[in-house]
Design a protein around this motif. Sequence first.
Motif: not given
Length: 609
Positions: A445-469
């Motif tokens: 999620l931290q890397m996706l925030h560098e994308m303009p599309l994600v930066a404009r829609r931060t409320e549509s994404f959430s990060g889980l407390d895990t390092p595993y996909d």
Amino acid sequence: MNTSSSSSRSSAIYSSYVERSRIDLQVEEANVYVAQALRYVIENVLAQLSATLVVTISTRDKGTARWFEYVMNTLVYSWRVAAVQLLRFSTDIERLRVRVPGRKRFNLLLVDSYEGLLNTNITEDNADFDDPEYYFIFLQTRDHLIPLELRLILDHCLAHYWLHCNVMIQTAQVDVLVYSYYPYTSEHCQAAQPVLVNHFDGQRMVNATMFPDKLTQLHGCPISVLTWHQPPFVELAWNDADGGLRASGFEIQLVEHLARLLNFTVELINLTLVQPELYSLANGTSKGPMEWLLQRRANLSLGYFRKTARRNQLLTIGMSYYSAPLVAVLQRESYRFGSLALLTFPFEWSVWLMLLGCLALQMAIRRAALPALELLLGQTLTRLPRAWLPRLVLAHWLYAVIPLRICYQSLLFHLIRMELFATLPSSLEQLLAENFHGVCTANTLQMLHEMPLVARRTESFSGLDTPYDQEVLDTLQHAEGAKIFAIASMDVALAYLRSSSQPDSYHVVGQPVNVEYAGLYMPKHSYLYEKLDEAIRRLDATGFIHAWRRAAFVAHRRQQDVPLAQERRRYISNSQLSGVYKLLALLYTICGLVFAIELLLQRWTLRGN
């Protein structure tokens, strides 16, 4: 006439002349000898490396500064082979202490002390670059101060990863010697012991190589590797036999090959125990792996360490040995047709409107459309009308609806059998337009925030407390019917779907969300960068990295597929048996009901008789 004042003025003028003309109280032959040594270094060493050169003079003593300028004048008069940027720093003249920013890769520094080297600010000027620089430092000081100043300068070179760092000195006997250091030897590891590597004989430097290769082998010295459990890249397991940490995976295999190539030992630092929410890898302010590398408590970091612009600015990374796109995965159930939608799907709305219009017209004419509706549904008429015109209309309905009913039933059977879905999205924009919510790891999620599309829609994404996909995909599997999608690496997502009991129930969006590149991160200016990058390029060119990566993914997939396949076979067998049990129970129930009805009818008949 005041002879005393005139004499004092003459004495001051003469003292100033002597002070400015003594050239640090050294004979002219010695000055020429030093100038020849510097000229040889510039023309035969530095000029072979680059066409430009930065010459920096930084002293605390005025006499030494004038002597450096005198030597440079002697050089410039006879040297026309390269462009020179001449910088002068002086601690006693404030206007000469102005910083001159910019990249300084090939440097000739003339200093009288370690403090003079610090005043040049070259460390700050070259701090944001990955490739190494070359430093040839001429230290001019008294003989009894040389050991201390030389040690301080070489320690500074070691602390800032200046691998190509030579220090030339001139003794009172006019011996011109060149010292350097080897960070790894058989006697010490990560130390800067002064080593004599060259000296001037009046015509040339004795050794042709001025900047020797210092990392041909590391003499078994430990290299700390920061990592965490991230299969199949890195798999960590505790070995009960020796009570140590055992690591596997294709990144570990890569590092072990580098260790054999350069002769160093791998010292693993397991960061898996640190909580994932502390991995603020984008800004380097947390207690995660970024801070370890920034503080140079570790030499390498691996474990699917993905490249970002911020990390590249703070750290050094070699060639990327792994790249995979991030993909969006969602459940097809969100696009499955419901019962009503499935019943109306075989025909377009225009056909249904025409049928409803005909029924309405029939109702308007006869005030009852029940016979026409019965014919449309394939039912027999309870009674036929007596008039010939209604019979003609019903006959027309009978022959007209037969092909419609056959087509409808065939298409409906085909659609139910094929489990038809609505049009699935093909891009991240379509998912967001349909109000889907994306879940991924906090790292991703931290890397996706560098994308303009994600930066404009931060409320549509959430990060889980895990390092595993894999855990992100597990969350998607448990969220049945919810409008969410998971963002994971394509290789991990495909392996997860292949091992799933219902792989066809998921959809991978065709357009990648982003492309990730992974590599070995090192502290900025790490002197291991050149060697590791060269070794990785050779391995990649020969196909070894691709083979190791493929073998690691296949082995990891087999470990997951075997228990899941067994569970899937057991699950399918149980479901088939349960279906048989239900069918038998239904048949026995019907038989019991029929038997009970026959028994009741038999008794009723007997009573009537």
